[in-house]
Write a protein that holds these residues in place. Structure first.
Motif, PDB file in Angstrom:
ATOM      1  N   LEU A  48      13.680 -72.809  18.608  1.00  0.00           N
ATOM      2  CA  LEU A  48      14.200 -72.300  17.369  1.00  0.00           C
ATOM      3  C   LEU A  48      13.205 -72.223  16.237  1.00  0.00           C
ATOM      4  N   ASN A  49      12.374 -73.395  16.374  1.00  0.00           N
ATOM      5  CA  ASN A  49      11.305 -73.235  15.211  1.00  0.00           C
ATOM      6  C   ASN A  49      10.126 -72.233  15.488  1.00  0.00           C
ATOM      7  N   ARG A  50       9.879 -71.815  17.024  1.00  0.00           N
ATOM      8  CA  ARG A  50       9.079 -70.596  17.197  1.00  0.00           C
ATOM      9  C   ARG A  50       9.794 -69.453  16.902  1.00  0.00           C
ATOM     10  N   ILE A  51      11.002 -69.344  17.079  1.00  0.00           N
ATOM     11  CA  ILE A  51      11.676 -68.053  16.925  1.00  0.00           C
ATOM     12  C   ILE A  51      11.915 -67.763  15.313  1.00  0.00           C
ATOM     13  N   SER A  52      12.173 -68.599  14.574  1.00  0.00           N
ATOM     14  CA  SER A  52      12.261 -68.630  13.142  1.00  0.00           C
ATOM     15  C   SER A  52      10.769 -68.137  12.495  1.00  0.00           C
ATOM     16  N   ALA A  53      10.031 -68.818  13.286  1.00  0.00           N
ATOM     17  CA  ALA A  53       8.366 -68.445  12.550  1.00  0.00           C
ATOM     18  C   ALA A  53       8.050 -67.133  12.550  1.00  0.00           C
TER      19      ALA A  53
ATOM     20  N   THR B  92      17.086 -67.005  26.807  1.00  0.00           N
ATOM     21  CA  THR B  92      15.916 -68.119  26.783  1.00  0.00           C
ATOM     22  C   THR B  92      16.405 -69.184  27.726  1.00  0.00           C
ATOM     23  N   GLU B  93      15.424 -69.982  28.298  1.00  0.00           N
ATOM     24  CA  GLU B  93      15.613 -71.268  28.641  1.00  0.00           C
ATOM     25  C   GLU B  93      15.913 -72.128  27.479  1.00  0.00           C
ATOM     26  N   ASN B  94      16.662 -73.371  27.730  1.00  0.00           N
ATOM     27  CA  ASN B  94      16.828 -74.276  26.613  1.00  0.00           C
ATOM     28  C   ASN B  94      15.763 -75.259  26.445  1.00  0.00           C
ATOM     29  N   ASN B  95      14.824 -74.952  25.707  1.00  0.00           N
ATOM     30  CA  ASN B  95      13.729 -75.827  25.421  1.00  0.00           C
ATOM     31  C   ASN B  95      13.736 -76.293  24.030  1.00  0.00           C
TER      32      ASN B  95
END
Length: 177
Positions: A21-26, A14-17
C-alpha cells in the motif's frame, strides 16, 4: 493539446504483501495525484487481492501509472477504466439518535425515499446503511444532517467492469505456478 481530466477506476491485482500500500500510494504522491477513493479486498481468486482506486487524471497519466504499478514485483496486473466502462457503488453508514426515529416522522420518509436500510436500533441510537452512487449517499447525508448525525462513514468505491476481463484465467495460471 490539453488532455481532459476524467475520473478513472484503477484496478490492481496483487499478492498480499506488507508495504505494498505504501509503494502504491507513493506512485500517486510522486505525481501529485490525489486518491479520491481506495478499497482493497480479496479478488475472485484465492490469495490474490484487488485494489480499487479512484483518481481524477488524464488518460495519459493513467497509462503511465499502470506501467509503474506493473513494475512492482507483487503486482500481477493493473488496469484502468472510465466510469462508463464500470458498474460501481459505495456504501455509507449513519448513526442517529433513536428518539428522532420515533419523534420525527420526516426521518422515516427520508429513509423510505432514499432506499436506506435500518441496520440496528436500540434506545440510544439507530444505524442506517445506504448503498449507491456517491451523490445518492451525499444527498442522504445532507437530508439527515438537519436532524443531527452522531457518526457517518462512507466506503471507497467497489466496481466491476461491464466488459469481460480475462484476468480470471491469468490469475488462475499465476496461482497454480
Amino acid at each position: 493539446m490539453n488532455e481532459e481530466i476524467k475520473s478513472f477506476t484503477i484496478s490492481i491485482y496483487t499478492e498480499n504483501n506488507i508495504g505494498l500500500l505504501n509503494r502504491i500510494s507513493a506512485i500517486f504522491q510522486r505525481r501529485h495525484i490525489n486518491i479520491e477513493s481506495l478499497t482493497t479486498s480479496q479478488s475472485e481468486i484465492e490469495g490474490v487481492n484487488r485494489f480499487v482506486i479512484v483518481v481524477n487524471i488524464t488518460e495519459a497519466q493513467a497509462q503511465k501509472i499502470i506501467g509503474q504499478f506493473q513494475k512492482q514485483i507483487e503486482v500481477i496486473r493493473a488496469y484502468y477504466h472510465t466510469e462508463e466502462e464500470t458498474i460501481f457503488q459505495e456504501s455509507g453508514m449513519f448513526k442517529i439518535k433513536s428518539d428522532l426515529l420515533f419523534n420525527e416522522p420526516q426521518i422515516q420518509n427520508i429513509i423510505k425515499e432514499s432506499n436506506a436500510r435500518i441496520v440496528t436500533v436500540n434506545k440510544e441510537f439507530f444505524v442506517l446503511e445506504k448503498s449507491g452512487r456517491r451523490n445518492e449517499i451525499e444527498s442522504l447525508r445532507r437530508d439527515l444532517n438537519i436532524f443531527g448525525i452522531m457518526q457517518f462513514v462512507r466506503s471507497g468505491r467497489i466496481s466491476v467492469t461491464k466488459e469481460e476481463m480475462k484476468i480470471t484465467e491469468m490469475l488462475l495460471a499465476f496461482n497454480n505456478q
